[in-house]
Design a protein around this motif. Structure first.
Motif: not given
Length: 588
Positions: A507-525
């Motif tokens: 869900e967080a990735l979907t929101n970043a793709v739809k609304h953030a207009r980002a060039d890169a996403i970093h996902l950490t666990v």
């Protein structure tokens, strides 16, 4: 009609008995040393005060609720000290009784110190010291008598004396050996007391340190005085002077014990004021617990409140075991004025020796405990609701996994079989229109199978159940149109944790793709001692705000169902960071 006591409150029966024992011991010392006292009135006054004071201190401890055995040992020591002055008569068996009484005096003092404050010999070192002290003090004194004559010890030659093989050189050798052995004993006693400090609680440490200092001072002084008799034949005046100075040095011990007893009593008297100061303002179960921890000096103290027929902790979670007390712990039950269960306090076992202080703290906090009782019941109800919600999440995750498996291994297989039958029908049909209809049916069926596979993946992707969270998120990252940089552990988590994190991160990735207009996403666990922390950070436009009906709101609800938390940082122009924390312990 209630009888009015003729004694003032501070002169109760316990104090009167202690004063009586002190007077009796002082009178005995006066009688035993009378031939010496008439010519030494100052020495007599000092000795009688010290000897009587020693007995009074021992009597007070012996009649109290704590350190009774130490008090009894001190009373024995004071009586032995009085008998030691029988040497002043310098005739018959009096000198022999005197030297053994001196040994019993030092032995009783040492054992009394080791018995404090627990009332028992704790550890092999204390028991070994006691055995060695008996051998050296009593056995060594018997050997010293056997190889000497009374005149060599400063007594009349006509005194009764068990001189089996008197030899002057051997006598001085035994004297020096005993002096060395007693020095080792004194040092070992101090070492044992100091070694106890790291294992004792704050309260016991505050009482033990002054005693250790007093032992060091008193025993060292007594040994220095005793050394003046070694190496030369002494006379009676020298022996009695040694007794006098040793007694004065030894009196430091009961004074130290009385000081610690007074300190403990002051702590009991001031605990109410300290509790009230710590509980000023709104109270909670956790705040009452923390106040008790501070006042009693036990950072591991825990508090369970009685609510709905059972005990619950500060978070409202019900206890799994009945209050009985674990090893090294003491569970003290607290009841209301009507005798009903109110709370259970779990303390270090060492605090059992300070029960009056514990009772004083609980009485001072009684009103606060009554106040938070309803709060604990409400917290318990809230906790049950949370547990029910957690169970629902787990059931939903398991049911979603079961439905996905059913779709994969039943409906999808049947549709694939039907698709193969249509393919054979298309190949066997002679009529062109029939072949066209079969081809159309196959296309529709293929779309239905694809939609069903997508639905099954949305319910619970097979890779998540088979391989875990990291491979599942790698697959999601490859399908995301924006580059996703993953930093995840390869290990597995509990199924409900993996399921919740998977859908929350998607869900967080979907929101970043739809609304953030980002060039890169970093996902950490990152797994940690307090839980599992995950973060989805992008370099987009920022300014995101959770919409009550949006995806982030649903993500937050899903995470909170497992006692987790979601925070969103999204400054305008600074990208968005969604942080998720899930408990990985029992509650997760």
């Amino acid at each position: 009609m209630r009888r009015v006591s003729r004694w003032p409150p501070w002169l109760g029966a316990r104090v009167r008995r202690a004063l009586a024992s002190g007077a009796a011991v002082a009178a005995a010392a006066l009688a035993f040393g009378w031939p010496h006292w008439w010519a030494q009135p100052v020495a007599a006054a000092v000795t009688l005060v010290c000897c009587g004071g020693f007995a009074v201190a021992g009597g007070l401890f012996a009649a109290g609720r704590t350190a009774r055995r130490t008090g009894a040992a001190f009373v024995v020591a004071a009586a032995s000290w009085a008998v030691t002055w029988a040497a002043a008569w310098n005739t018959g068996a009096a000198p022999l009784v005197s030297v053994f009484a001196q040994s019993v005096f030092f032995l009783a003092v040492g054992i009394g110190v080791l018995l404090y404050p627990a009332g028992r010999l704790e550890g092999a070192a204390a028991r070994l010291w006691t055995a060695a002290a008996v051998v050296i003090m009593i056995g060594g004194q018997a050997l010293l008598c056997a190889v000497s004559r009374p005149a060599w010890n400063g007594f009349a030659a006509s005194a009764t004396w068990p001189a089996l093989r008197p030899e002057h050189g051997v006598f001085h050798g035994v004297q020096q050996a005993m002096a060395g052995a007693m020095t080792v004993l004194a040092g070992a006693l101090v070492v044992i007391l100091v070694a106890r400090l790291p294992r004792t609680g704050r309260l016991d440490r505050a009482l033990t340190v002054p005693v250790a200092v007093a032992v060091t001072f008193g025993v060292s002084g007594a040994l220095v005085v005793q050394s003046t008799l070694i190496g030369s034949d002494a006379d009676l005046a020298d022996v009695l002077d040694v007794y006098l100075f040793q007694g004065v040095f030894a009196t430091v011990l009961p004074l130290a014990f009385l000081g610690t007893a007074l300190r403990a009593r002051l702590a009991e008297l001031t605990v109410a004021e300290r509790m009230q100061r710590l509980l000023a303002g709104p109270v909670s179960v956790a705040r009452v617990r923390d106040a008790l921890r501070a006042v009693l000096g036990d950072g591991t103290l825990d508090l369970w409140m009685w609510a709905d027929g059972g005990y619950v902790d500060v978070d409202g979670r019900r206890m799994r075991d009945a209050p009985g007390g674990a090893a090294g712990r003491w569970r003290h039950r607290v009841r209301t004025s009507g005798g009903e269960p109110l709370a259970t306090v779990d303390l270090a076992a060492a605090l059992r020796d300070h029960e009056p202080l514990v009772e004083a703290a609980l009485v001072a906090g009684g009103r606060a405990l009554e106040t938070v009782r309803l709060q604990a019941a409400a917290q318990a109800n809230l906790e049950r609701a949370r547990e029910a919600r957690e169970r629902l999440v787990r059931i939903q995750a398991a049911e979603r996994e079961r439905l996905a498996a059913d779709l994969k291994y039943s409906a999808q297989q049947r549709l694939h079989a039907l698709e193969e039958m249509l393919a054979r029908l298309e190949a066997a049909a002679a009529d062109p229109r029939a072949r066209e209809q079969a081809r159309t049916c196959r296309g529709e069926l293929a779309e239905a199978v694809a939609e069903l596979e997508a639905l099954a993946r949305g319910m619970h992707p097979a890779i998540l159940a088979d391989a875990g969270l990291a491979p599942a998120m790698e697959l999601v990252a490859t399908r995301t149109p924006v580059p996703v940089h993953l930093d995840m552990p390869a290990g597995r988590f509990p199924p409900e944790i993996e399921s919740t994190l998977y859908f929350a991160l998607c869900e967080a990735l979907t929101n970043a793709v739809k609304h953030a207009r980002a060039d890169a996403i970093h996902l950490t666990v990152r797994p940690g001692p307090d839980g599992i922390a995950a973060e989805v950070r992008d370099d987009g436009v920022g300014g995101a705000a959770p919409d009550p009906g949006g995806g982030l709101a649903g993500l937050t609800d899903r995470v909170r169902a497992l006692r987790g938390s979601v925070t969103v940082e999204s400054p305008p122009g600074g990208g968005t960071a969604v942080r998720i924390v899930l408990q990985s312990g029992e509650g997760a």
